[in-house]
Motif scaffolding. Structure first.
Motif, PDB file in Angstrom:
ATOM      1  N   GLN A 176      -4.494  -3.428   3.963  1.00  0.00           N
ATOM      2  CA  GLN A 176      -2.850  -3.590   3.576  1.00  0.00           C
ATOM      3  C   GLN A 176      -1.967  -3.437   5.471  1.00  0.00           C
ATOM      4  O   GLN A 176      -2.702  -3.283   6.145  1.00  0.00           O
ATOM      5  CB  GLN A 176      -1.762  -2.675   3.230  1.00  0.00           C
ATOM      6  N   TYR A 192       0.845  -4.624   7.652  1.00  0.00           N
ATOM      7  CA  TYR A 192       2.142  -3.892   8.069  1.00  0.00           C
ATOM      8  C   TYR A 192       2.683  -4.278   9.175  1.00  0.00           C
ATOM      9  O   TYR A 192       1.726  -3.891  10.469  1.00  0.00           O
ATOM     10  CB  TYR A 192       2.046  -2.416   7.873  1.00  0.00           C
ATOM     11  N   TRP A 210      -1.475   3.331  12.547  1.00  0.00           N
ATOM     12  CA  TRP A 210      -1.855   1.928  11.399  1.00  0.00           C
ATOM     13  C   TRP A 210      -3.006   1.517  11.134  1.00  0.00           C
ATOM     14  O   TRP A 210      -4.032   1.378  10.356  1.00  0.00           O
ATOM     15  CB  TRP A 210      -0.430   1.433  10.570  1.00  0.00           C
ATOM     16  N   ASP A 230      -2.103   4.516   0.883  1.00  0.00           N
ATOM     17  CA  ASP A 230      -1.695   4.612   1.920  1.00  0.00           C
ATOM     18  C   ASP A 230      -2.808   5.726   2.484  1.00  0.00           C
ATOM     19  O   ASP A 230      -4.170   6.405   1.994  1.00  0.00           O
ATOM     20  CB  ASP A 230      -0.268   5.045   2.922  1.00  0.00           C
ATOM     21  N   SER A 244       2.209   7.729   5.452  1.00  0.00           N
ATOM     22  CA  SER A 244       3.296   6.735   4.558  1.00  0.00           C
ATOM     23  C   SER A 244       2.387   7.031   2.807  1.00  0.00           C
ATOM     24  O   SER A 244       2.203   5.959   2.717  1.00  0.00           O
ATOM     25  CB  SER A 244       2.739   5.386   4.382  1.00  0.00           C
TER      26      SER A 244
END
Length: 256
Positions: free
Chosen positions: A113, A115, A142, A89, A212
């Motif tokens: 990724q 999320y 994010w 992350d 994260s």
């Protein structure tokens, strides 16, 4: 043997020139005087006794570790790296920091990724965080979207992530009008990641950022006063160019 001696001598000259250019006026930063920002449960920042390094050990929501002083027209250098093979992350830095609703954010993700339907892309993002941004959860940062998050530039790709257990050298130039960021280490060799001009920057704090991602170490940070070419990947110095020419001359002269 003469040729090898010449190459060794010249290499020393190049290294000395580089060291003089980058370290002559450096001032070491003592991290013992820094403080965690954001929700206390989001991070655990452990500073070495001598203040030269800090490790963040929690895999959680955004956490910041910030200097007590404000800076402008400065160049910051140091090293950082993720000391684990777990997770992929965000690591990074904040600067021009004047609270959780006013700062620049440079972050770096190892792998793309999704999320909660939001995509975090492998690579680098430079953002301006303003009033209304949610910087205490994963929701806005994010995918670098939402109220108060303005993306200034990105550098994404399947070869742009950080590597496990690798130390990277970091350089930030932060002036009244410019932001320049460079990375050196692993597959990144003295690479200019971002260079933005024409800004109206204000003095603010400098700090480290994790989201994260656990087991990240920041160490050996220094700050210099700088008003020109701050944080830019340097051109070869005159001394270095001269030294390289000596290698060519010496190689021809001692070829036999």
């Amino acid at each position: 043997m003469k040729s090898n001696f010449l190459k060794t001598t010249v290499a020393g000259i190049i290294l000395s020139a580089s060291t003089l250019a980058t370290q002559a006026y450096a001032g070491s930063i003592d991290l013992n005087s820094w403080s965690q920002q954001g929700h206390a449960a989001n991070g655990n920042w452990t500073v070495a006794p001598d203040g030269s390094s800090v490790v963040q050990s929690i895999n959680g929501n955004p956490t910041f570790f910030v200097s007590p002083e404000s800076f402008i027209n400065k160049e910051f250098t140091g090293s950082f790296g993720v000391e684990t093979t777990d997770d992929n992350d965000f690591v990074g830095f904040v600067f021009g920091y004047n609270g959780l609703d006013d700062f620049y954010l440079f972050d770096w993700k190892q792998g793309t990724q999704t999320y909660n339907g939001q995509v975090g892309y492998e690579g680098f993002t430079l953002s301006k965080i303003s009033a209304g941004a949610d910087v205490t959860s994963l929701n806005s940062l994010w995918d670098h979207n939402g109220t108060g998050v303005t993306v200034l530039d990105t550098d994404y790709g399947n070869d742009r992530g950080w590597a496990d257990n690798t130390v990277y050298e970091f350089t930030l130039g932060y002036t009244d009008t410019e932001i320049n960021i460079g990375i050196n280490g692993g597959d990144f060799v003295n690479e200019q990641i971002f260079s933005i001009s024409g800004l109206d920057n204000q003095a603010g704090h400098f700090g480290f950022y994790n989201m994260s991602q656990a087991t990240v170490r920041y160490s050996g940070f220094e700050e210099d006063t700088c008003t020109e070419n701050c944080g830019t990947v340097p051109e070869p110095s005159t001394l270095a160019i001269f030294a390289l020419s000596l290698i060519g001359i010496g190689a021809r002269r001692f070829k036999k």
